[in-house]
Write a protein that holds these residues in place. Structure first.
Motif, PDB file in Angstrom:
ATOM      1  N   GLY A  71       0.834  -1.210  -0.105  1.00  0.00           N
ATOM      2  CA  GLY A  71       0.061   0.249  -0.198  1.00  0.00           C
ATOM      3  C   GLY A  71       0.899   1.283   0.047  1.00  0.00           C
ATOM      4  N   SER A  72       2.028   1.042   0.679  1.00  0.00           N
ATOM      5  CA  SER A  72       2.911   2.321   0.693  1.00  0.00           C
ATOM      6  C   SER A  72       3.718   2.832  -0.899  1.00  0.00           C
ATOM      7  CB  SER A  72       4.027   2.233   1.760  1.00  0.00           C
ATOM      8  OG  SER A  72       4.796   1.373   1.271  1.00  0.00           O
ATOM      9  N   GLY A  73       3.656   1.853  -1.579  1.00  0.00           N
ATOM     10  CA  GLY A  73       4.353   2.054  -2.943  1.00  0.00           C
ATOM     11  C   GLY A  73       5.707   2.147  -2.919  1.00  0.00           C
ATOM     12  N   TYR A  74       6.244   2.580  -1.859  1.00  0.00           N
ATOM     13  CA  TYR A  74       8.006   2.509  -1.551  1.00  0.00           C
ATOM     14  C   TYR A  74       8.720   3.487  -2.554  1.00  0.00           C
ATOM     15  CZ  TYR A  74       6.303  -1.837   0.473  1.00  0.00           C
ATOM     16  OH  TYR A  74       5.531  -2.612   1.053  1.00  0.00           O
ATOM     17  N   VAL A  75       7.939   4.957  -2.591  1.00  0.00           N
ATOM     18  CA  VAL A  75       8.910   5.751  -3.225  1.00  0.00           C
ATOM     19  C   VAL A  75       9.043   7.039  -2.778  1.00  0.00           C
ATOM     20  CG1 VAL A  75       8.235   4.743  -5.884  1.00  0.00           C
ATOM     21  CG2 VAL A  75       6.766   6.513  -4.516  1.00  0.00           C
ATOM     22  N   ALA A  76      10.071   7.729  -2.860  1.00  0.00           N
ATOM     23  CA  ALA A  76      10.289   8.851  -2.476  1.00  0.00           C
ATOM     24  C   ALA A  76       9.273   9.949  -2.767  1.00  0.00           C
ATOM     25  CB  ALA A  76      11.445   9.636  -2.792  1.00  0.00           C
ATOM     26  N   PRO A  77       8.808  10.931  -2.041  1.00  0.00           N
ATOM     27  CA  PRO A  77       7.855  12.169  -2.262  1.00  0.00           C
ATOM     28  C   PRO A  77       8.419  12.858  -3.388  1.00  0.00           C
ATOM     29  CG  PRO A  77       8.159  12.012   0.107  1.00  0.00           C
ATOM     30  CD  PRO A  77       9.309  11.115  -0.453  1.00  0.00           C
ATOM     31  N   ARG A  78       7.150  13.388  -4.195  1.00  0.00           N
ATOM     32  CA  ARG A  78       7.641  14.292  -5.123  1.00  0.00           C
ATOM     33  C   ARG A  78       6.335  15.241  -5.498  1.00  0.00           C
ATOM     34  NH1 ARG A  78       4.951  13.223  -9.955  1.00  0.00           N
ATOM     35  NH2 ARG A  78       4.405  11.131 -10.448  1.00  0.00           N
ATOM     36  N   THR A  79       6.515  16.292  -6.121  1.00  0.00           N
ATOM     37  CA  THR A  79       5.665  17.303  -6.301  1.00  0.00           C
ATOM     38  C   THR A  79       4.469  16.991  -6.933  1.00  0.00           C
ATOM     39  OG1 THR A  79       7.518  18.976  -6.351  1.00  0.00           O
ATOM     40  CG2 THR A  79       5.302  19.681  -7.150  1.00  0.00           C
ATOM     41  N   GLU A  80       3.375  17.102  -6.492  1.00  0.00           N
ATOM     42  CA  GLU A  80       2.168  16.647  -7.181  1.00  0.00           C
ATOM     43  C   GLU A  80       1.630  17.490  -8.136  1.00  0.00           C
ATOM     44  OE1 GLU A  80      -2.875  16.155  -5.979  1.00  0.00           O
ATOM     45  OE2 GLU A  80      -1.446  17.494  -5.035  1.00  0.00           O
ATOM     46  N   THR A  81       1.172  17.060  -9.451  1.00  0.00           N
ATOM     47  CA  THR A  81       0.928  17.648 -10.410  1.00  0.00           C
ATOM     48  C   THR A  81      -0.621  18.257 -10.483  1.00  0.00           C
ATOM     49  OG1 THR A  81       0.453  15.756 -11.758  1.00  0.00           O
ATOM     50  CG2 THR A  81       2.767  16.608 -11.799  1.00  0.00           C
ATOM     51  N   ARG A  82      -1.681  17.475  -9.699  1.00  0.00           N
ATOM     52  CA  ARG A  82      -2.866  17.679  -9.857  1.00  0.00           C
ATOM     53  C   ARG A  82      -3.333  18.923  -9.024  1.00  0.00           C
ATOM     54  NH1 ARG A  82      -8.000  16.864  -8.020  1.00  0.00           N
ATOM     55  NH2 ARG A  82      -9.468  15.973  -9.325  1.00  0.00           N
ATOM     56  N   ALA A  83      -4.241  19.669  -9.255  1.00  0.00           N
ATOM     57  CA  ALA A  83      -4.554  20.780  -8.761  1.00  0.00           C
ATOM     58  C   ALA A  83      -5.306  20.293  -7.541  1.00  0.00           C
ATOM     59  CB  ALA A  83      -5.533  21.745  -9.532  1.00  0.00           C
ATOM     60  N   ALA A  84      -5.441  21.030  -6.463  1.00  0.00           N
ATOM     61  CA  ALA A  84      -5.954  20.667  -5.127  1.00  0.00           C
ATOM     62  C   ALA A  84      -7.460  20.884  -5.412  1.00  0.00           C
ATOM     63  CB  ALA A  84      -5.419  21.605  -3.904  1.00  0.00           C
ATOM     64  N   SER A  85      -8.244  19.748  -4.806  1.00  0.00           N
ATOM     65  CA  SER A  85      -9.422  19.677  -4.945  1.00  0.00           C
ATOM     66  C   SER A  85     -10.169  20.557  -3.652  1.00  0.00           C
ATOM     67  CB  SER A  85      -9.964  18.522  -4.685  1.00  0.00           C
ATOM     68  OG  SER A  85      -9.793  17.971  -5.868  1.00  0.00           O
ATOM     69  N   ARG A  86     -11.337  20.970  -3.651  1.00  0.00           N
ATOM     70  CA  ARG A  86     -11.914  21.645  -2.490  1.00  0.00           C
ATOM     71  C   ARG A  86     -11.983  20.782  -1.146  1.00  0.00           C
ATOM     72  NH1 ARG A  86     -15.340  19.283  -5.808  1.00  0.00           N
ATOM     73  NH2 ARG A  86     -17.302  17.987  -4.916  1.00  0.00           N
ATOM     74  N   PRO A  87     -12.033  21.404  -0.116  1.00  0.00           N
ATOM     75  CA  PRO A  87     -11.935  20.816   1.307  1.00  0.00           C
ATOM     76  C   PRO A  87     -13.646  20.109   1.190  1.00  0.00           C
ATOM     77  CG  PRO A  87     -11.479  23.030   1.742  1.00  0.00           C
ATOM     78  CD  PRO A  87     -11.782  22.808   0.254  1.00  0.00           C
ATOM     79  N   ALA A  88     -13.690  18.857   2.205  1.00  0.00           N
ATOM     80  CA  ALA A  88     -14.753  18.356   2.396  1.00  0.00           C
ATOM     81  C   ALA A  88     -16.004  19.284   3.209  1.00  0.00           C
ATOM     82  CB  ALA A  88     -14.762  16.892   2.800  1.00  0.00           C
ATOM     83  N   SER A  89     -17.108  19.136   3.061  1.00  0.00           N
ATOM     84  CA  SER A  89     -18.102  19.859   3.854  1.00  0.00           C
ATOM     85  C   SER A  89     -18.138  19.123   5.096  1.00  0.00           C
ATOM     86  CB  SER A  89     -19.185  19.939   3.023  1.00  0.00           C
ATOM     87  OG  SER A  89     -20.023  18.740   2.775  1.00  0.00           O
ATOM     88  N   ASN A  90     -17.879  17.776   5.344  1.00  0.00           N
ATOM     89  CA  ASN A  90     -18.141  16.970   6.607  1.00  0.00           C
ATOM     90  C   ASN A  90     -19.504  17.061   6.864  1.00  0.00           C
ATOM     91  OD1 ASN A  90     -15.271  16.919   6.168  1.00  0.00           O
ATOM     92  ND2 ASN A  90     -14.754  18.459   8.132  1.00  0.00           N
ATOM     93  N   ALA A  91     -20.454  17.041   6.105  1.00  0.00           N
ATOM     94  CA  ALA A  91     -21.807  17.273   6.523  1.00  0.00           C
ATOM     95  C   ALA A  91     -22.390  15.907   6.832  1.00  0.00           C
ATOM     96  CB  ALA A  91     -22.634  17.953   5.187  1.00  0.00           C
ATOM     97  N   ASP A  92     -22.118  14.927   6.328  1.00  0.00           N
ATOM     98  CA  ASP A  92     -22.515  13.482   6.413  1.00  0.00           C
ATOM     99  C   ASP A  92     -21.796  13.102   7.292  1.00  0.00           C
ATOM    100  OD1 ASP A  92     -20.665  11.470   4.720  1.00  0.00           O
ATOM    101  OD2 ASP A  92     -20.715  13.295   3.777  1.00  0.00           O
ATOM    102  N   PRO A  93     -22.304  12.048   8.278  1.00  0.00           N
ATOM    103  CA  PRO A  93     -21.743  11.430   9.334  1.00  0.00           C
ATOM    104  C   PRO A  93     -20.353  10.318   9.049  1.00  0.00           C
ATOM    105  CG  PRO A  93     -24.031  11.162   9.321  1.00  0.00           C
ATOM    106  CD  PRO A  93     -23.921  11.601   8.137  1.00  0.00           C
ATOM    107  N   GLU A  94     -20.400   9.708   7.802  1.00  0.00           N
ATOM    108  CA  GLU A  94     -19.103   9.069   7.554  1.00  0.00           C
ATOM    109  C   GLU A  94     -18.014  10.143   7.321  1.00  0.00           C
ATOM    110  OE1 GLU A  94     -19.565   4.745   5.462  1.00  0.00           O
ATOM    111  OE2 GLU A  94     -19.956   6.501   4.216  1.00  0.00           O
ATOM    112  N   THR A  95     -18.496  10.991   6.450  1.00  0.00           N
ATOM    113  CA  THR A  95     -17.366  11.959   6.211  1.00  0.00           C
ATOM    114  C   THR A  95     -16.718  12.646   7.468  1.00  0.00           C
ATOM    115  OG1 THR A  95     -17.959  12.527   4.011  1.00  0.00           O
ATOM    116  CG2 THR A  95     -16.378  14.052   4.799  1.00  0.00           C
ATOM    117  N   GLN A  96     -17.775  13.160   8.265  1.00  0.00           N
ATOM    118  CA  GLN A  96     -17.248  13.448   9.611  1.00  0.00           C
ATOM    119  C   GLN A  96     -16.573  12.442  10.453  1.00  0.00           C
ATOM    120  OE1 GLN A  96     -20.729  14.514  12.562  1.00  0.00           O
ATOM    121  NE2 GLN A  96     -20.170  16.428  12.380  1.00  0.00           N
TER     122      GLN A  96
END
Length: 306
Positions: A71-96
């Protein structure tokens, strides 16, 4: 399980993004070509996805012909190329609930890193539906939760929790928290340099020895999830973990042992192909972390017996 308190702000909600496998991301260095092993011969695409989901292997690597390094992938960190998505609203119980568990891991590991004289860099947790883009390639819900070291994110489709209850017979919130804490454990390994060191060692190993090294990585993440659970429970005056919670988590760890899954999938057990450890090993190392919360006891690499 009682999980109250603040919610993490490091949740990205991509569930309304519609997935997509367009540009950006891509695999970074450190992934090795898949050389057969457990998935050689007779296994179709669906079987690979199902088994990788159960095992917790980074299934992106399996589906794209890369090595199943765990699961860890075993690679060193590098810069992400995808733009950040919006934060979660945390409205539903599971997300909360997920946001509260992640916040608890941030607090616990932040404190433990400070005690080591280190700074804990908080990971982000991405909630998505069906598919999403990662710095490790394209992710799909059928793959189950995984951690991607290049972008230092945990990826989770919440439908996996339904799978835990129906397919793995591991209902309840504590097994869900165990899953999240395990993936965060891979992040801890990444920050401590363990991920990069293991990948370097694996480069010159035989498939058998590389698999054995992967087992030690995964068992350590199990132990680290137990370390989190111990300290989180202590912070809540022993009220977080309720009656039956530990048994549920142990049932989950037992259900995803390599020996049980191989026996279910192919009718026999091949220990040399283990990448995550047997059921007994996974339970043992989770309990090692849970009993005392001492991360120094999680050194699976020096353990003579797993």
């Amino acid at each position: 399980m009682e999980m109250d308190g603040n919610e993490s702000s490091n949740i990205e909600d991509r569930r309304g993004d519609g997935g997509g496998f367009g540009g950006g991301g891509g695999f970074g260095g450190g992934f090795l070509p898949l050389g057969g092993g457990l998935f050689r011969g007779g296994f179709g695409l669906i079987a690979i996805v199902v088994i990788s989901l159960i095992l917790g292997i980074n299934p992106i690597s399996l589906l794209t012909g890369m090595d199943s390094g765990g699961g860890s992938g075993y690679v060193a960190p590098r810069t992400e190329t995808r733009a950040a998505s919006r934060p979660a609203s945390n409205a539903d119980p599971e997300t909360q609930f997920v946001a509260r568990v992640l916040k608890s891991t941030e607090d616990i590991w932040g404190s433990l890193f400070q005690q080591m004289g280190k700074q804990y860099r908080q990971p982000r947790l991405v909630l998505y539906r069906d598919s999403t883009q990662t710095a490790c390639g394209a992710g799909q819900a059928a793959m189950g939760p995984f951690y991607c070291p290049p972008d230092q994110r945990v990826y989770l489709d919440l439908s996996f929790f339904d799978e835990m209850a129906s397919r793995f017979h591991a209902p309840g919130q504590f097994p869900q928290a165990y899953v999240i804490a395990h993936e965060v454990g891979h992040h801890v390994q990444n920050l401590l340099g363990i991920t990069a060191k293991v990948e370097q060692l694996r480069q010159g190993m035989s498939k058998r020895d590389a698999n054995a090294m992967s087992v030690r990585v995964e068992l350590q993440a199990d132990c680290l999830s137990g370390v989190w659970a111990y300290h989180a429970n202590q912070d809540r005056s022993g009220k977080m973990i309720g009656e039956g919670d530990v048994e549920q988590a142990i049932a989950a760890a037992t259900a995803i042992g390599d020996d049980r899954l191989q026996r279910q999938a192919q009718g026999r057990v091949v220990p040399d192909s283990f990448t995550h450890g047997s059921s007994a090993q996974r339970v043992r190392w989770f309990k090692t972390g849970l009993e005392g919360g001492d991360m120094n006891r999680c050194d699976t690499f020096r353990a003579s017996q797993l």
